[in-house]
Design a protein around this motif. Structure first.
Motif, PDB file in Angstrom:
ATOM      1  N   VAL A 216       0.838  -1.204   0.000  1.00 40.13           N
ATOM      2  CA  VAL A 216       0.000   0.000   0.000  1.00 40.13           C
ATOM      3  C   VAL A 216       0.872   1.253   0.000  1.00 40.13           C
ATOM      4  CG1 VAL A 216      -1.756   1.286   1.274  1.00 40.13           C
ATOM      5  CG2 VAL A 216      -1.904  -1.210   1.108  1.00 40.13           C
ATOM      6  N   TYR A 219       2.334   1.850  -3.466  1.00 40.53           N
ATOM      7  CA  TYR A 219       1.393   1.696  -4.569  1.00 40.53           C
ATOM      8  C   TYR A 219       1.598   2.747  -5.665  1.00 40.53           C
ATOM      9  CZ  TYR A 219      -3.058   1.771  -7.079  1.00 40.53           C
ATOM     10  OH  TYR A 219      -4.022   1.779  -8.058  1.00 40.53           O
ATOM     11  N   ARG A 223       2.305   0.872  -9.201  1.00 42.04           N
ATOM     12  CA  ARG A 223       1.009   0.515  -9.786  1.00 42.04           C
ATOM     13  C   ARG A 223       1.054   0.357 -11.301  1.00 42.04           C
ATOM     14  NH1 ARG A 223      -1.682   5.373 -11.574  1.00 42.04           N
ATOM     15  NH2 ARG A 223      -3.712   4.343 -11.379  1.00 42.04           N
ATOM     16  N   THR A 233      -2.590  -3.832  -5.157  1.00 41.91           N
ATOM     17  CA  THR A 233      -3.142  -4.508  -3.982  1.00 41.91           C
ATOM     18  C   THR A 233      -3.899  -5.780  -4.336  1.00 41.91           C
ATOM     19  OG1 THR A 233      -5.268  -3.336  -4.035  1.00 41.91           O
ATOM     20  CG2 THR A 233      -3.430  -2.270  -2.871  1.00 41.91           C
ATOM     21  N   GLN A 252      -7.363   1.634   5.412  1.00 41.82           N
ATOM     22  CA  GLN A 252      -5.942   1.366   5.237  1.00 41.82           C
ATOM     23  C   GLN A 252      -5.316   2.353   4.258  1.00 41.82           C
ATOM     24  OE1 GLN A 252      -4.601  -2.027   2.888  1.00 41.82           O
ATOM     25  NE2 GLN A 252      -3.242  -2.660   4.554  1.00 41.82           N
ATOM     26  N   ALA A 253      -5.983   2.578   3.117  1.00 40.83           N
ATOM     27  CA  ALA A 253      -5.432   3.484   2.107  1.00 40.83           C
ATOM     28  C   ALA A 253      -5.352   4.918   2.616  1.00 40.83           C
ATOM     29  CB  ALA A 253      -6.284   3.412   0.839  1.00 40.83           C
ATOM     30  N   LYS A 254      -6.383   5.350   3.344  1.00 40.79           N
ATOM     31  CA  LYS A 254      -6.437   6.732   3.831  1.00 40.79           C
ATOM     32  C   LYS A 254      -5.244   7.047   4.719  1.00 40.79           C
ATOM     33  CE  LYS A 254      -9.844  10.019   5.680  1.00 40.79           C
ATOM     34  NZ  LYS A 254      -9.266  10.588   6.882  1.00 40.79           N
ATOM     35  N   ASN A 257      -1.719   5.832   1.715  1.00 42.54           N
ATOM     36  CA  ASN A 257      -1.399   6.197   0.337  1.00 42.54           C
ATOM     37  C   ASN A 257      -2.567   6.939  -0.318  1.00 42.54           C
ATOM     38  OD1 ASN A 257      -0.898   5.948  -2.627  1.00 42.54           O
ATOM     39  ND2 ASN A 257       0.867   4.782  -1.923  1.00 42.54           N
ATOM     40  N   LEU A 260      -3.779   5.553  -3.797  1.00 43.25           N
ATOM     41  CA  LEU A 260      -4.639   4.376  -3.712  1.00 43.25           C
ATOM     42  C   LEU A 260      -6.042   4.776  -3.271  1.00 43.25           C
ATOM     43  CD1 LEU A 260      -5.200   1.368  -3.822  1.00 43.25           C
ATOM     44  CD2 LEU A 260      -4.232   1.149  -1.527  1.00 43.25           C
ATOM     45  N   LEU A 261      -6.136   5.675  -2.318  1.00 38.53           N
ATOM     46  CA  LEU A 261      -7.450   6.148  -1.877  1.00 38.53           C
ATOM     47  C   LEU A 261      -8.220   6.742  -3.052  1.00 38.53           C
ATOM     48  CD1 LEU A 261      -9.459   6.700   0.434  1.00 38.53           C
ATOM     49  CD2 LEU A 261      -8.321   8.915   0.762  1.00 38.53           C
TER      50      LEU A 261
END
Length: 441
Positions: A216, A219, A223, A233, A252-254, A257, A260-261
């Motif tokens: 994460v 990412y 990506r 992910t 988790q993303a917040k 990363n 990712l969010l």
């Protein structure tokens, strides 16, 4: 005894489940239910379908979890309205709880279900669960549907609070719940794949757990590197079928990363657009793009499907898709752009092929992204933009690690020459679209 049915659909989990939490808090004995929807399954192209295998295994896990907690899990195969009508005759049902679904078929189905239940004096409750913001919760300042992702993202992140991402307490409530238990004879047998006319297809599925924090955190750097199996992910399948909740993935993303969010928020965005514009599932959003004279050459389409175009990144992507049901994000864009612009084939042909093959197929995302690439959608890349598959390859796989994994014959005499010249294809599609748009004005 009157019971409450909780109807699992795209939420194959007991943890952090909005509708299940509400059902468990209703005060009625809860009986979980899953319907293998004949009206969907009958359209599967193969009798051995990896997605159905995944669903079946997850439903069986839910059944085991329910039985361990002292309850009965009902599973049926058939058209949902017919199944529910039968259940209303077999059991004393006071209420049905479920989570919302925003696809055109689902919204029509749920409207019909609501009418059926009302006729039998059964309450019907549906809850927002697979997205954080839905329908009309994020609109422009003038009250219109947002069609610019950047502005939508800004409003979304401004409204998003940590409290919104807190888990629903369905897992603990489930263990302590007043679940209802029927005899095996009363509950009836659960369908098997074979009894429904299907067979297992063993395929790799990502584990049902959050990805490692290292994936994460990195990412945004990895990506667009398809050769790196840990570059993304791989949570799209779990989000698609709700084996993980969007809230736990976002939490988790917040924290780790922002890129990712934002990518997860694209999912909410496309679901919002499909709910507002259900016709876009089968029709170009832009009226000027509805009469584009696509070539639709079947031989060239077959070459694209089979990974025989002579463009290494396109061919590698299609071969990975055919073998694994997975396609990395940047490669998805490349193969889609090649089909609609280089081969000048209707985006709906590609959308349907992805629908048949992708493990994580989700109509809103798929339609939204195909129309974006074709330049036909509510939000679109410029219709005149035609990416070079060769320049894309140089950016994402310069050492050909990904390509050689899937196209080992690349660089040899057995690898075909390009099916079409990039410069010629670009000029052909741009001119045809320009002419069609002028004619539609």
């Amino acid at each position: 005894m009157k019971i409450c049915l909780f109807w699992h659909r795209r939420d194959l989990r007991t943890h952090d489940n909005a509708g299940l939490a509400a059902a468990l808090a209703s005060g009625l004995p809860v009986v979980p239910l899953f319907i293998y929807d004949k009206e969907i399954l009958d359209h599967l192209p193969e009798k051995a379908d990896a997605r159905l295998t995944f669903i079946y295994d997850e439903v069986e896990k839910l059944a085991a979890e329910t039985e361990k907690a002292g309850g009965t899990f009902l599973a049926r195969y058939g058209a949902p309205l017919a199944v529910l009508e039968t259940l209303l005759k077999e059991f004393e049902v006071a209420a049905v709880h479920t989570n919302e679904d925003y696809e055109p078929y689902a919204t029509k189905r749920d409207a019909a279900v609501g009418k059926l239940l009302k006729k039998h004096d059964v309450e019907f409750h549906s809850y927002k669960d697979q997205v954080v913001f839905a329908k009309e919760e994020i609109m422009t300042k003038s009250g219109t549907v947002p069609k610019v992702f950047g502005a939508y993202l800004k409003t979304y992140t401004a409204k998003l609070t940590d409290e919104m991402l807190l888990p629903y307490g369905s897992a603990d409530a489930f263990k302590k719940a007043h679940l209802h238990s029927f005899s095996k004879e009363k509950a009836g047998p659960r369908p098997t794949l074979e009894s429904m006319g299907f067979a297992r297809k063993e395929q790799y599925f990502p584990p049902v757990k959050l990805p490692a924090e290292s994936i994460v955190r990195n990412y945004h750097k990895t990506r667009n590197t398809p050769a790196d199996e840990h570059g993304t992910t791989r949570e799209s399948l779990n989000l698609r079928f709700g084996t993980l909740s969007v809230r736990e993935v976002m939490r988790q993303a917040k924290g780790l990363n922002a890129k990712l969010l934002a990518e997860i928020i694209w999912r909410d965005f496309f679901m919002m657009l499909l709910w507002h514009f259900p016709n876009t599932a089968t029709e170009s959003y832009d009226p000027k793009m509805r009469d584009v004279p696509y070539r639709n050459n079947e031989d060239e389409f077959r070459a694209w499907c089979e990974g025989r175009t002579g463009y290494p990144l396109v061919d590698a992507g299609m071969r990975e898709l055919n073998e694994t049901g997975y396609l990395p994000n940047r490669v998805r864009m490349t193969v889609a752009g090649f089909l609609v612009k280089h081969l000048f084939i209707d985006w709906r042909w590609g959308e349907q092929y992805f629908a048949d093959k992708l493990l994580d197929y989700e109509m809103a995302n798929n339609v939204g992204n195909w129309q974006w690439m074709a330049g036909t959608g509510a939000i679109s890349a410029p219709w005149f933009r035609v990416h070079s598959p060769e320049s894309q390859l140089a950016q994402v796989d310069p050492e050909l690690k990904y390509v050689k994994r899937w196209v080992p014959e690349v660089g040899t005499k057995s690898y075909p020459a390009p099916i079409v010249d990039h410069k010629f294809a670009r000029e052909r599609s741009v001119e045809a679209i320009r002419t069609a748009r002028i004619a539609a004005s």
